[in-house]
Design a protein around this motif. Structure first.
Motif, PDB file in Angstrom:
ATOM      1  N   GLU A 177       0.839  -1.195   0.000  1.00 56.34           N
ATOM      2  CA  GLU A 177       0.000   0.000   0.000  1.00 56.34           C
ATOM      3  C   GLU A 177       0.875   1.246   0.000  1.00 56.34           C
ATOM      4  OE1 GLU A 177      -3.585   2.129   2.608  1.00 56.34           O
ATOM      5  OE2 GLU A 177      -2.443   0.453   3.455  1.00 56.34           O
ATOM      6  N   GLU A 178       0.440   2.255  -0.750  1.00 55.35           N
ATOM      7  CA  GLU A 178       1.101   3.560  -0.733  1.00 55.35           C
ATOM      8  C   GLU A 178       0.063   4.620  -0.421  1.00 55.35           C
ATOM      9  OE1 GLU A 178       4.182   6.340  -3.329  1.00 55.35           O
ATOM     10  OE2 GLU A 178       3.258   4.573  -4.254  1.00 55.35           O
ATOM     11  N   ARG A 179       0.415   5.532   0.474  1.00 58.78           N
ATOM     12  CA  ARG A 179      -0.488   6.586   0.886  1.00 58.78           C
ATOM     13  C   ARG A 179       0.154   7.953   0.659  1.00 58.78           C
ATOM     14  NH1 ARG A 179      -1.627   4.146   6.943  1.00 58.78           N
ATOM     15  NH2 ARG A 179      -2.894   2.321   6.334  1.00 58.78           N
ATOM     16  N   LYS A 180      -0.657   8.922   0.290  1.00 58.89           N
ATOM     17  CA  LYS A 180      -0.184  10.311   0.278  1.00 58.89           C
ATOM     18  C   LYS A 180      -1.244  11.161   0.944  1.00 58.89           C
ATOM     19  CE  LYS A 180      -1.546  11.377  -4.531  1.00 58.89           C
ATOM     20  NZ  LYS A 180      -1.050  11.936  -5.821  1.00 58.89           N
ATOM     21  N   ILE A 181      -0.786  11.948   1.918  1.00 59.68           N
ATOM     22  CA  ILE A 181      -1.683  12.711   2.769  1.00 59.68           C
ATOM     23  C   ILE A 181      -1.243  14.174   2.766  1.00 59.68           C
ATOM     24  CG2 ILE A 181      -2.594  12.944   5.117  1.00 59.68           C
ATOM     25  CD1 ILE A 181      -1.741   9.973   5.517  1.00 59.68           C
ATOM     26  N   TYR A 182      -2.182  15.061   2.469  1.00 61.28           N
ATOM     27  CA  TYR A 182      -1.894  16.498   2.419  1.00 61.28           C
ATOM     28  C   TYR A 182      -2.425  17.147   3.702  1.00 61.28           C
ATOM     29  CZ  TYR A 182      -1.111  15.633  -2.555  1.00 61.28           C
ATOM     30  OH  TYR A 182      -0.638  15.148  -3.760  1.00 61.28           O
ATOM     31  N   LEU A 183      -1.588  18.003   4.301  1.00 59.60           N
ATOM     32  CA  LEU A 183      -1.973  18.669   5.547  1.00 59.60           C
ATOM     33  C   LEU A 183      -1.720  20.168   5.440  1.00 59.60           C
ATOM     34  CD1 LEU A 183       0.087  15.972   6.351  1.00 59.60           C
ATOM     35  CD2 LEU A 183      -1.211  16.283   8.451  1.00 59.60           C
ATOM     36  N   ASP A 184      -2.438  20.914   6.281  1.00 59.44           N
ATOM     37  CA  ASP A 184      -2.202  22.360   6.366  1.00 59.44           C
ATOM     38  C   ASP A 184      -1.391  22.715   7.598  1.00 59.44           C
ATOM     39  OD1 ASP A 184      -3.949  22.080   8.467  1.00 59.44           O
ATOM     40  OD2 ASP A 184      -5.590  23.194   7.535  1.00 59.44           O
ATOM     41  N   GLY A 185      -0.745  21.696   8.179  1.00 57.11           N
ATOM     42  CA  GLY A 185       0.067  21.914   9.368  1.00 57.11           C
ATOM     43  C   GLY A 185      -0.598  21.450  10.638  1.00 57.11           C
ATOM     44  N   VAL A 186      -1.932  21.492  10.673  1.00 53.15           N
ATOM     45  CA  VAL A 186      -2.658  21.082  11.881  1.00 53.15           C
ATOM     46  C   VAL A 186      -3.760  20.068  11.596  1.00 53.15           C
ATOM     47  CG1 VAL A 186      -2.174  23.233  13.092  1.00 53.15           C
ATOM     48  CG2 VAL A 186      -4.259  23.040  11.723  1.00 53.15           C
ATOM     49  N   SER A 187      -4.193  19.958  10.339  1.00 56.13           N
ATOM     50  CA  SER A 187      -5.246  19.002  10.005  1.00 56.13           C
ATOM     51  C   SER A 187      -5.040  18.488   8.578  1.00 56.13           C
ATOM     52  CB  SER A 187      -6.629  19.645  10.144  1.00 56.13           C
ATOM     53  OG  SER A 187      -6.735  20.763   9.273  1.00 56.13           O
ATOM     54  N   ILE A 188      -5.761  17.424   8.260  1.00 53.76           N
ATOM     55  CA  ILE A 188      -5.637  16.800   6.936  1.00 53.76           C
ATOM     56  C   ILE A 188      -6.551  17.508   5.941  1.00 53.76           C
ATOM     57  CG2 ILE A 188      -6.099  14.685   5.636  1.00 53.76           C
ATOM     58  CD1 ILE A 188      -5.240  13.120   8.145  1.00 53.76           C
ATOM     59  N   ILE A 189      -5.981  17.873   4.787  1.00 56.78           N
ATOM     60  CA  ILE A 189      -6.759  18.493   3.719  1.00 56.78           C
ATOM     61  C   ILE A 189      -7.433  17.410   2.882  1.00 56.78           C
ATOM     62  CG2 ILE A 189      -6.684  19.972   1.694  1.00 56.78           C
ATOM     63  CD1 ILE A 189      -4.127  21.224   2.842  1.00 56.78           C
ATOM     64  N   GLU A 235      -4.730  11.581  14.052  1.00 55.45           N
ATOM     65  CA  GLU A 235      -4.388  11.055  15.371  1.00 55.45           C
ATOM     66  C   GLU A 235      -3.477   9.832  15.277  1.00 55.45           C
ATOM     67  OE1 GLU A 235      -5.129  12.562  18.177  1.00 55.45           O
ATOM     68  OE2 GLU A 235      -6.181  14.124  17.055  1.00 55.45           O
ATOM     69  N   ASN A 236      -3.399   9.218  14.099  1.00 59.69           N
ATOM     70  CA  ASN A 236      -2.543   8.046  13.916  1.00 59.69           C
ATOM     71  C   ASN A 236      -1.081   8.418  13.682  1.00 59.69           C
ATOM     72  OD1 ASN A 236      -4.728   6.301  14.172  1.00 59.69           O
ATOM     73  ND2 ASN A 236      -5.163   6.324  11.970  1.00 59.69           N
ATOM     74  N   TYR A 237      -0.790   9.720  13.626  1.00 60.82           N
ATOM     75  CA  TYR A 237       0.560  10.166  13.323  1.00 60.82           C
ATOM     76  C   TYR A 237       1.129  10.983  14.479  1.00 60.82           C
ATOM     77  CZ  TYR A 237      -0.721   8.524   8.734  1.00 60.82           C
ATOM     78  OH  TYR A 237      -1.135   7.717   7.699  1.00 60.82           O
ATOM     79  N   ASP A 238       2.295  10.565  14.924  1.00 54.88           N
ATOM     80  CA  ASP A 238       2.981  11.226  16.038  1.00 54.88           C
ATOM     81  C   ASP A 238       4.182  11.980  15.479  1.00 54.88           C
ATOM     82  OD1 ASP A 238       4.360  11.990  18.285  1.00 54.88           O
ATOM     83  OD2 ASP A 238       4.141  10.085  19.337  1.00 54.88           O
TER      84      ASP A 238
END
Length: 243
Positions: A112-124, A150-153
């Motif tokens: 599996e490959e994931r790409k996640i975009y964030l604005d610094g505090v939340s997921i876009i 919440e799954n990312y520290d």
């Protein structure tokens, strides 16, 4: 007294809001930023954590910095169920993009490959793709996916680099397998440990060997290098100091 308490609470509220302010950024801008920072023309200062072990788990981090600011953290996480390579890109000190490649054991479509975009505090927005074979991943289209921040520290890789928290190491013992000698450090609470190959005499090593029982449990910060010896990668002890 109440007046000063109200003022203090107001200041704390302002600081908290400031720290949580999101970046005004779009996925397209994030893609451009990641492509720029991934270019071969970019120059980085690189720091590498120890390789921490716990039973069948290992965890390590490579940190890429420019002008003392973290641009990219790469985490390598391995356990009996999966192997994860996670890259987190930072902009202005805040996470903006996560790329994960996961290889699992004994499941349908284990890659599996994931790409996640964030604005610094939340997921876009977030996307993923899966495949039966790893080499097929680049040819499969991404699908929309629900990711949970919440799954990312984001503190954990920093702690690993700085040997803090669950990665704070204390002296345990020496293990000698003539002619090899290893310095064993551990964290009694998190159960992580490291084994550092000792290649030459060092003031700290001599001090510990003279009276190991006196120093057992003493916190130590070490520096290291990864070296290839007889086709086996080892962590080589370079320097260290008692905390």
């Amino acid at each position: 007294m109440m007046k000063y308490l109200i003022i203090l609470l107001s200041v704390l509220t302002l600081v908290a809001c400031k720290n949580e302010k999101a970046l005004e950024i779009t996925p397209e801008q994030i893609d451009n930023y990641v492509n720029e920072k991934s270019s071969e023309t970019q120059e980085y200062d690189v720091s590498q954590s120890l390789r921490f072990s716990r039973e069948q788990d290992t965890y390590e981090v490579v940190e890429f910095l420019q002008n003392d600011s973290v641009i990219l953290n790469q985490e390598i996480i391995q356990n009996e169920l999966e192997h994860v390579t996670r890259q987190v890109f930072y902009k202005s000190g805040l996470p903006v993009f996560i790329n994960e490649v996961i290889a699992r054991n004994s499941v349908t479509n284990p890659f599996e490959e994931r790409k996640i975009y964030l604005d610094g505090v939340s997921i876009i927005e977030a996307h993923h793709r899966t495949a039966e074979y790893e080499q097929d991943l680049p040819y499969i289209d991404y699908q929309a996916w629900e990711a949970n921040i919440e799954n990312y520290d984001f503190q954990r890789p920093k702690d690993a680099i700085l040997q803090k928290g669950e990665f704070s190491m204390s002296f345990s013992e020496f293990i000698e397998m003539d002619p090899q000698k290893y310095l064993i450090l551990e964290n009694e609470k998190s159960k992580y440990d490291v084994a550092l190959f000792v290649a030459e005499n060092h003031e700290l090593i001599q001090k510990l060997e003279l009276s190991p029982e006196d120093f057992k449990g003493q916190k130590i910060f070490v520096t290291h290098q990864f070296v290839l010896m007889n086709n086996i990668e080892r962590m080589l002890f370079v320097d260290g100091e008692l905390k």
